[in-house]
Design a protein around this motif. Sequence first.
Motif, PDB file in Angstrom:
ATOM      1  N   PRO A   1       0.848  -1.190   0.000  1.00  0.00           N
ATOM      2  CA  PRO A   1       0.000   0.000   0.000  1.00  0.00           C
ATOM      3  C   PRO A   1       0.889   1.248   0.000  1.00  0.00           C
ATOM      4  O   PRO A   1       1.901   1.298   0.704  1.00  0.00           O
TER       5      PRO A   1
ATOM      6  N   ASP B   1      -2.841   4.828  -2.940  1.00  0.00           N
ATOM      7  CA  ASP B   1      -4.085   5.161  -2.261  1.00  0.00           C
ATOM      8  C   ASP B   1      -4.351   6.669  -2.303  1.00  0.00           C
ATOM      9  O   ASP B   1      -4.392   7.346  -1.278  1.00  0.00           O
TER      10      ASP B   1
ATOM     11  N   LYS C   1      -5.295   2.616   4.292  1.00  0.00           N
ATOM     12  CA  LYS C   1      -4.332   1.546   4.075  1.00  0.00           C
ATOM     13  C   LYS C   1      -5.009   0.193   3.868  1.00  0.00           C
ATOM     14  O   LYS C   1      -4.632  -0.585   2.985  1.00  0.00           O
TER      15      LYS C   1
ATOM     16  N   ALA D   1      -6.373  -0.185   0.447  1.00  0.00           N
ATOM     17  CA  ALA D   1      -5.299  -0.374  -0.540  1.00  0.00           C
ATOM     18  C   ALA D   1      -4.761  -1.800  -0.504  1.00  0.00           C
ATOM     19  O   ALA D   1      -4.530  -2.414  -1.550  1.00  0.00           O
TER      20      ALA D   1
END
Length: 250
Positions: free
Chosen positions: A9, A36, A68, A71
């Motif tokens: 991520p 992201d 997070k 992602a």
Amino acid sequence: MFKPCIVIPFYNHEGAIAQTLASIKSAGLPCWLVDDGSDQRCTAVLEALAAREVSWLHLIRYRTNAGKGQAVMVGCAAANQEGFTHALQLDADGQHDVADIPKLLALAESNPTALITGVPIYDDSVPRGRLYGRYITHFWVWIHTLSFQIKDSMCGYRVYPLASTLDIWNTQHIGRRMDFDIEIMVRMFWAGASVLSVPTKVTYPLDGVSHFNMTRDNLRISWMHTKLFFGMLARLPRLLWQRFSSRRSV
């Protein structure tokens, strides 16, 4: 079949990501890098890296920052669709010791239904506030699970079995942001997955960028612990039986 990949991520770590990718390239695994909703200044950096490493790096980008956890799961879903069975998650800022990738993957291969996680060994670079906060979460996770099996629930260096992880993600309301790492682990434990640990060195770069907001994210994590506590109460008979059964099998 054991077919692993890497998922990273990414959010505004343009200064560190090139070195992070260079450090994992020798692992020889495909990697999904999920942006992201980073700032525009990251665009050129990410696109240049994706073009240069096209043989193994897959870049997914979306405009709005969703967290997070979102992602990670977007990357895991993409890897699952391509036939991969496990995803090794690590952070984009270079704090994880990539020399331990073979250890994490070997443990995952021999325990394919388990969630494998790093347990941090910190040096003096760790922020003290973050360190003390982890112990509070450790305490609550032990209550949520009625077990000491989860030695660290906040480390973002882990290997997910994709099928079971995505099933939990798609059927339960799991936090998308800094609460994700903790909640997905507890809920996987509730679902019967073993959580196995590998000690690993973690270094906080001196010029690193942290996106942890002490007020907002601590409130979010506190609310998550409240939900998990009541979830534990609803599962109390089964968790007690699980604990009793594991003791009898030893």
